[in-house]
Enzyme design. Structure first.
Site, PDB file in Angstrom:
ATOM      1  NE  ARG A   1     -13.057 -18.625 -42.262  1.00  8.62           N
ATOM      2  CZ  ARG A   1     -13.466 -18.436 -41.016  1.00  8.62           C
ATOM      3  NH1 ARG A   1     -13.262 -19.378 -40.112  1.00  8.62           N
ATOM      4  NH2 ARG A   1     -14.078 -17.330 -40.678  1.00  8.62           N
TER       5      ARG A   1
ATOM      6  CE  LYS B   1     -31.498 -11.878 -30.430  1.00 10.19           C
ATOM      7  NZ  LYS B   1     -30.924 -12.511 -29.248  1.00 10.19           N
TER       8      LYS B   1
ATOM      9  N   GLY C   1     -20.334 -13.810 -41.048  1.00 10.70           N
ATOM     10  CA  GLY C   1     -21.391 -14.738 -40.639  1.00 10.70           C
ATOM     11  C   GLY C   1     -22.171 -15.370 -41.774  1.00 10.70           C
TER      12      GLY C   1
ATOM     13  N   GLY D   1     -16.347 -12.732 -37.657  1.00  7.26           N
ATOM     14  CA  GLY D   1     -16.198 -11.710 -36.622  1.00  7.26           C
ATOM     15  C   GLY D   1     -15.178 -10.633 -36.968  1.00  7.26           C
TER      16      GLY D   1
HETATM   17  C1  3PG Z   1     -14.159 -17.279 -37.064  1.00  6.46           C
HETATM   18  O1  3PG Z   1     -14.630 -18.287 -37.595  1.00  6.46           O
HETATM   19  O2  3PG Z   1     -14.825 -16.269 -36.843  1.00  6.46           O
HETATM   20  C2  3PG Z   1     -12.695 -17.272 -36.759  1.00  6.46           C
HETATM   21  O3  3PG Z   1     -12.094 -18.454 -37.168  1.00  6.46           O
HETATM   22  C3  3PG Z   1     -12.438 -17.005 -35.300  1.00  6.46           C
HETATM   23  O4  3PG Z   1     -12.963 -18.024 -34.506  1.00  6.46           O
HETATM   24  P1  3PG Z   1     -13.372 -17.702 -32.997  1.00  6.46           P
HETATM   25  O5  3PG Z   1     -14.596 -16.843 -33.067  1.00  6.46           O
HETATM   26  O6  3PG Z   1     -13.624 -19.040 -32.356  1.00  6.46           O
HETATM   27  O7  3PG Z   1     -12.211 -16.971 -32.374  1.00  6.46           O
HETATM   28 MG    MG Z   2     -16.415 -16.282 -34.665  1.00  7.08          MG
END
Ligand code: 3PG
Ligand code: MG
Length: 389
Positions: A34, A190, A347, A370
């Protein structure tokens, strides 16, 4: 959506919202993907003669006070190395930051501030007062309507950064206007966490490969006895609904054809490959077998576009990484031959592809977790929407 091509930022104070929420162990960044992705926009802003404030969150601290564990200090150190110039980490920045054109400073974790996550208007106004121009480059945090994402984009002249542009272009090319046939590989533990994603994908793709623990729920819904495998038996109806929606949309769902089973979930556990009607009552499916791999690879050969989210098996523990590694390497090979546009994200996916040494050959690997999933679910991301307005 406005981009850096639409503005002259010389002598302007530019605030770049990045997602530098990276894994850190013992004070050291363990994956800098990142940070690497944030460089093009930061470099361009510096080279254009802007005074550059870089903003990010890290982890999920309790808001209201700084916590050492969630400091961006390790990120500032890595950013200094990568940019080749000192990047000061500014602790108390909310009341103003001294900075000159061509300089860059990193602002300490924005989630230390009360009101960030609630998208508080007063907080957004105070942050906005620090700069002239807002550049939103945090695609990975664009699913959050926070003060530093959606809030700032609404109240300042707002521009998409280079990573934001690249992420959206890659996703749109893969799913909105894809070269067909388009296939998706969706794995992971899941079904419950991916219902919306599966429901949206069956409407968009020609072929959907379901792998990982979630495939067991689909097998069980079709009457397969999955023994002691991870399985959400209460989601059998949901699985059947998704299969029916796929059939209606003309999307072929590819499920495992055989299974690698073991009696315990551990690296090197004794295992055997069995047909689906021969899963032992005390066995756990930890990977798919050679017949399944052949089927997935055949689909990859037929596809022009591939969207990948989630591993096919328990790739963290050898030898149950075999199917994930084989399919990832096959997709990488097809991509290198120019026959496949491959996009991955979300993920565990990037870890799985890197484990297979395949990630760098993919056409695009998203920085997002996410946010990538929500985009695949067909949801509007508030941090993107605010840029379009
Ligand atoms: C992530 O790693 O999915 C993003 O940086 C968002 O982080 P968060 O899920 O804590 O909002
Ligand atoms: Mg996250």
């Amino acid at each position: 959506m406005n981009t850096l091509d639409q503005i002259d930022i010389r002598n302007q104070r530019v605030l770049i919202r990045t997602d530098l929420n990276v894994p850190i162990q013992d004070g050291t960044v363990t994956s800098d993907a990142r940070i690497q992705a944030a460089l093009p926009t930061i470099r361009q802003a510096m080279d254009s003669g802007a005074a550059v404030l870089v903003m990010s969150h890290l982890g999920r601290p309790t808001e209201g006070a700084p916590e050492a564990e969630f400091s961006l200090a390790p990120v500032a150190a890595r950013l200094t190395e990568l940019l080749g110039c000192p990047v000061e980490l500014v602790q108390d920045w909310i009341d103003g930051v001294e900075i000159a054109p061509g300089e860059v400073k990193l602002l300490e974790n924005v989630r230390f501030l009360k009101g960030e996550k609630a998208n508080d208007e007063a907080l957004a106004a105070r942050i906005a007062a620090l700069c002239d121009v807002f550049v939103m480059d945090a695609f990975a945090a664009a699913h959050r309507a926070h003060a530093s994402t959606e809030g700032l984009a609404r109240r300042l002249p707002a521009y998409a950064g280079r990573t934001m542009q690249a992420e959206l272009e890659a996703l749109e090319k893969a799913l909105t206007t894809p070269k067909r046939p388009v296939m998706a590989v969706v794995g992971g533990a899941k079904v419950s966490s991916k219902i919306d994603l599966l429901a949206n994908l069956v409407k968009k793709v020609d072929t959907l490969v379901i792998g990982g623990g979630m495939a067991n729920t689909f097998l069980a819904a079709k009457g397969v006895d999955v023994g002691k495998s991870l399985c959400e038996h209460d989601l059998a109806d949901t699985a059947r609904m998704i299969m029916a929606a796929a059939e209606k949309a003309g999307c072929e769902i590819v499920q495992p054809a055989d299974a690698v089973v073991a009696k315990e979930f551990k690296a090197g556990a004794d295992n055997e490959t069995v047909a689906l009607d021969a899963i032992p009552a005390d066995g756990m499916i930890l990977d798919v077998g050679p017949a399944s791999i052949a089927k997935v690879n055949e689909k990859i050969d037929q596809a022009a576009t591939l969207v990948w989210n989630g591993p096919l098996g328990a790739f963290e523990i050898a030898p149950f990484d075999k199917a994930t590694v084989a399919a990832a390497q096959h997709a990488a090979e097809r991509t290198k031959q120019g026959k496949l546009n491959s996009v991955a994200g979300g993920g565990d996916t990037v870890a799985a592809l890197n484990h297979a040494n395949a990630g760098s050959a993919f056409s695009y690997v998203s920085t997002a977790g996410g946010a990538f999933l929500e985009w695949l679910e067909g949801k509007e991301l508030p941090g993107v929407k605010a840029l379009e307005a």
